[in-house]
Design a protein around this motif. Structure first.
Motif, PDB file in Angstrom:
ATOM      1  N   LEU A 225       0.828  -1.207   0.000  1.00  0.00           N
ATOM      2  CA  LEU A 225       0.000   0.000   0.000  1.00  0.00           C
ATOM      3  C   LEU A 225       0.862   1.257   0.000  1.00  0.00           C
ATOM      4  O   LEU A 225       0.508   2.262  -0.632  1.00  0.00           O
ATOM      5  CB  LEU A 225      -0.920  -0.017   1.214  1.00  0.00           C
TER       6      LEU A 225
ATOM      7  N   ALA B  97       0.697   4.061  -2.883  1.00  0.00           N
ATOM      8  CA  ALA B  97       0.339   5.428  -2.496  1.00  0.00           C
ATOM      9  C   ALA B  97       1.428   6.425  -2.870  1.00  0.00           C
ATOM     10  O   ALA B  97       1.141   7.583  -3.195  1.00  0.00           O
ATOM     11  CB  ALA B  97       0.077   5.488  -0.990  1.00  0.00           C
TER      12      ALA B  97
ATOM     13  N   THR C 277      -6.375   5.042   6.765  1.00  0.00           N
ATOM     14  CA  THR C 277      -6.614   3.724   7.355  1.00  0.00           C
ATOM     15  C   THR C 277      -6.994   3.836   8.823  1.00  0.00           C
ATOM     16  O   THR C 277      -7.961   3.210   9.286  1.00  0.00           O
ATOM     17  CB  THR C 277      -5.365   2.843   7.195  1.00  0.00           C
TER      18      THR C 277
ATOM     19  N   TRP D 115      -2.195   7.489   3.247  1.00  0.00           N
ATOM     20  CA  TRP D 115      -2.821   6.164   3.331  1.00  0.00           C
ATOM     21  C   TRP D 115      -2.869   5.632   4.756  1.00  0.00           C
ATOM     22  O   TRP D 115      -3.903   5.081   5.166  1.00  0.00           O
ATOM     23  CB  TRP D 115      -2.161   5.191   2.354  1.00  0.00           C
TER      24      TRP D 115
END
Length: 830
Positions: A109, A113, A133, A129
């Motif tokens: 991720l 990102a 989250t 990110w």
């Protein structure tokens, strides 16, 4: 204990009888179930962390940098990634396995990102990110429960310590030699490993540009697996830690820890037992092709994870992501969702009804491993995923597949080979396709096509299907001028196959029971291993990069071969001490044979070509004699089990005793204190002041400024010119008009067997002449062409190449000088 399941819809019944020890008495109703202490897994983890920190600190890593990187990794990568894993993945796992999976998901991720953040010119937006989250898991009621760990398995204490010891040992074994040869200060840094400036140059490119290009020749696109460098760039932007500290010290350490945890997790899933953990981890660290020569050689490979961990961060990053993906794929193939069925125990197994190839595979109920600790009191089951069915599982698998695609090119073809094999075997056995395997294969094929056509630009990067040429090159590097006949290279190929075969010997234990051999996890891992070995033998690359296929599958071959050896040893009722004695005796015999023959390669003039084969022929003869003696004394079954264990040990420990064999010659030649360091000639060729000049240029220029340099050849390798010079782009973090061109796509695609890969010619000699005329002779027309036609703003000059009293000083005033280097800024056009 008898387990007699029938396979639904098979029309027949296949009964499996499992020989196990008596189970422990059940806990009386209402009694408190004893549970392990919650903190018992922390001491091993903290000890492993302490060893890693101590080793890094000993070799000059600033404590501040370690603290910043650790905080970033924990809070912005691992923790948010773990939250995602808890929400999407329902498989059984320990706390360590959950964190390892979370770290892999966090890396994926983070990279995905960072790409848009860097393209927008705001690289620190990569922090969006983890923030999103955290907010999502705080504000959405259905997700709040995932702040609590979903781990439902307790590892036995000895398994935790085995993991910690493996990580600590791998850190010392691989890290200490690398750190000794790759210092953080100058000029020692400049005499380090050949590829490190290339890694630093690509990291600098990803720090400042998206989409990336090749910074050493910026007219060339970067057709490479560059996701690793995106992670390092993101880490550097957020923490402020120098890329050199990250690449040469910190980045690899957490990857190695998580990788070992996930390999142990996969092994437990395949074998259904914790007891396989120690041998699998030892084999993963030390597996290799046995080198019975008293000199190091790359002909049969140069090791596994312990050799590539630091020298190829792309391989290490890809290995971690692929290990996480392999866990998900195995779970999907065996249809594990909430519960995790264990594999058939690796002890004696017998059938009451024969299983025919056309019948379905038997289903075996979950049998808890006796070494597995119970759940925590009050923890009754798995956390249910908020996403219905297997959708969350496949979403996480898709994320990791995309990340593997750009992390290392060798993994997706191997994954596809394993999935195709499972589909084929399942179609034969069940007469219908296995849909999870087909879905995973389609996903893999889509990513593989995108990577090859877009990410890698359909470039072959020097890889050729040329097994005969590969054998010729191997033979030349083994025998030198000896053995010029046409059949000798076939002998080199046979030697390679023999060396690779040692690590496969344990698989023989699975051949005795077709059900074990045809299990989906076994088929999947064996097919990947076979594909990796086939690619190593059939493909050819000037830098032996085809061996990365082999290194990629080594851990999974280790799992299957240890599993098979354990099945065979338990079937033959061989005691553990006898097994250890057989392995130790085999390794000792191999070392004695190598020392007795005292063969070094390439062979010196005068030694016959057959000398290359003598150490291996003596080992084969010894194995044959041992087989006869053991069969007469113990019977054929026990003899086969002991020989399989011994031969497997020779392959799985090859990198350990191989180092001990050639180390004395290194010490005799260089002295104990110099082993692992660059040769004196290359160290003396490193210019003084290059780092200071490059850093000054970086601090006083814009990321988009183009630099020209007159240093194109690797230091100490100018005659002939080894065009592997990347230090200007690495240290200035700027694109260089023409620096080195050895690793460019054009050079790789032009290479053919028989050509010397070290000394390629540049494809645009006119541009190279213009560049060097402007810097070395201060030709005004050339300087003007660099500025006006090629938009060069800065000159980074190695003054040793211009001679004393450089005419450039009279044309362009130097802006900075340090040692052998000077920095010039071309004046703006009037």
């Amino acid at each position: 204990m008898d387990n007699t399941p029938s396979s639904p819809g098979s029309g027949s019944r296949s009964e499996i009888v499992l020989d196990t020890a008596p189970a422990k008495p059940a806990v009386p109703p209402g009694a408190a179930r004893p549970g392990p202490r919650p903190s018992r897994g922390w001491p091993p983890a903290l000890c492993g962390l302490a060893v890693a920190v101590a080793v890094a600190a000993w070799f000059g890593t600033p404590a501040r940098d370690m603290a910043l990187f650790g905080a970033y990794l924990a809070l912005a990568v691992a923790l948010p990634g773990t939250l995602v894993v808890r929400a999407l993945y329902r498989g059984r796992r320990t706390a360590a396995e959950e964190v390892a999976l979370g770290l892999a998901a966090g890396y994926a991720l983070e990279v995905l990102a960072y790409v848009p953040a860097r393209a927008l010119g705001a690289p620190r937006l990569v922090l969006a990110w983890p923030v999103v989250t955290y907010l999502t898991f705080l504000l959405v009621p259905a997700l709040r429960r995932f702040w609590r760990s979903g781990a439902r398995v307790r590892a036995p204490l000895w398994a935790s310590w085995t993991l910690a010891a493996s990580f600590a040992g791998l850190t010392v074994w691989s890290g200490v030699p690398f750190f000794r040869n790759n210092a953080l200060g100058w000029p020692a840094m400049g005499a380090g490993d050949y590829d490190e400036p290339f890694h630093l140059a690509l990291t600098a490119e990803l720090r400042h540009h998206m989409p990336p290009r090749l910074p050493i020749v910026p007219d060339e696109p970067l057709l490479y697996h560059w996701f690793t460098y995106a992670h390092v760039a993101a880490s550097s932007w957020v923490t402020g830690v120098e890329p050199a500290v990250l690449v040469l010290r910190l980045t690899v350490l957490p990857m190695l820890a998580a990788f070992l945890v996930l390999i142990a997790m996969t092994a437990r899933r395949v074998a259904g037992s914790w007891r396989i953990t120690g041998p699998v981890l030892a084999g993963t660290v030390f597996v290799g092709t046995p080198n019975l020569y008293l000199s190091s050689t790359m002909v049969f490979g140069w090791g596994g994870v312990q050799s590539t961990a630091w020298r190829s961060p792309t391989q290490t990053f890809g290995a971690l992501l692929f290990a996480a993906l392999a866990v998900l794929v195995l779970d999907a193939l065996t249809r594990r969702s909430v519960a995790e069925p264990q594999a058939p125990p690796s002890g004696p197994v017998r059938t009451r009804a024969p299983l025919m190839w056309g019948q379905a595979w038997p289903r075996v109920r979950s049998i808890p491993d006796r070494a597995e600790a119970p759940l925590r009191p009050g923890h009754t089951g798995p956390q249910a995923s908020p996403i219905r069915g297997m959708a969350g599982h496949w979403a996480l698998a898709a994320l990791l597949t995309v990340a593997v695609m750009g992390a290392k090119a060798v993994y997706l073809p191997l994954l596809l080979a394993g999935l195709v094999a499972v589909v084929a075997v399942e179609t034969v056995l069940r007469r219908r396709p296995l849909w999870p395997a087909l879905v995973a294969a389609a996903m893999t094929l889509a990513c593989l096509a995108y990577a090859q056509l877009v990410l890698f630009g359909n470039a072959r990067q020097g890889i050729l299907l040329a097994p005969v040429a590969a054998m010729r090159q191997r033979w030349q590097e083994l025998a030198g001028q000896s053995g010029a006949g046409p059949l000798w290279p076939l002998g080199a190929g046979a030697l390679l196959v023999l060396c690779l075969a040692f690590a496969w010997c344990g698989v023989a234990g699975l051949l005795a029971d077709r059900r074990l051999f045809a299990r989906r996890p076994v088929v999947f891992l064996l097919a990947m291993a076979a594909a990796g070995h086939a690619a190593t033998v059939l493909f050819h690359h000037p830098g032996y990069s085809q061996f990365f296929f082999l290194f990629a599958v080594y851990p999974y071959l280790v799992i299957v071969t240890v599993y098979g050896a354990r099945v065979l040893l338990r079937r033959a009722r061989v005691p553990t001490r006898a097994t250890a004695g057989a392995v130790a005796a085999a390794v000792l015999a191999v070392c004695v044979a190598a020392v007795a023959w005292h063969v070094t390669v390439p062979l010196p003039p005068g030694r016959p070509a057959v000398t290359v084969f003598l150490p291996y022929l003596s080992v084969l003869a010894g194995l044959a004699l041992a087989a006869v003696a053991l069969a007469a004394a113990l019977g054929r079954l026990r003899a086969a089990a002991l020989l399989a264990a011994a031969a497997t040990g020779v392959g799985l420990l090859a990198c350990g005793y191989g180092l001990l064999l050639w180390l004395p010659a290194k010490i005799a030649a260089k002295g104990l204190g110099k082993v692992g360091h660059a040769v004196a000639g290359e160290s003396a060729a490193v210019p003084e002041g290059a780092l200071a000049a490059a850093r000054w240029l970086r601090d006083h220029s814009a990321p988009g400024d183009l630099v020209a340099t007159n240093s194109h050849c690797h230091w100490g390798r100018r005659d002939p010119c080894d065009a592997g010079q990347f230090w200007a782009a690495a240290l200035t973090e700027r694109r260089v008009l023409v620096e080195g061109w050895r690793y460019t796509t054009r050079v790789n695609d032009r290479w053919r067997p028989g050509q010397d890969y070290r000394y390629p010619s540049f494809w645009d000699p006119g541009l190279l002449r213009l560049n060097d005329a402007a810097i070395n002779t201060a030709d005004p027309a050339s300087l003007g062409a660099l500025r006006d036609r090629h938009h060069v703003r800065w000159l980074l000059v190695d003054r040793r190449l211009t001679g004393p009293g450089s005419p450039l000083d009279a044309v362009v005033a130097p802006r900075f000088r340090s040692g052998d280097y000077a920095v010039y800024r071309l004046p703006d056009r009037a």
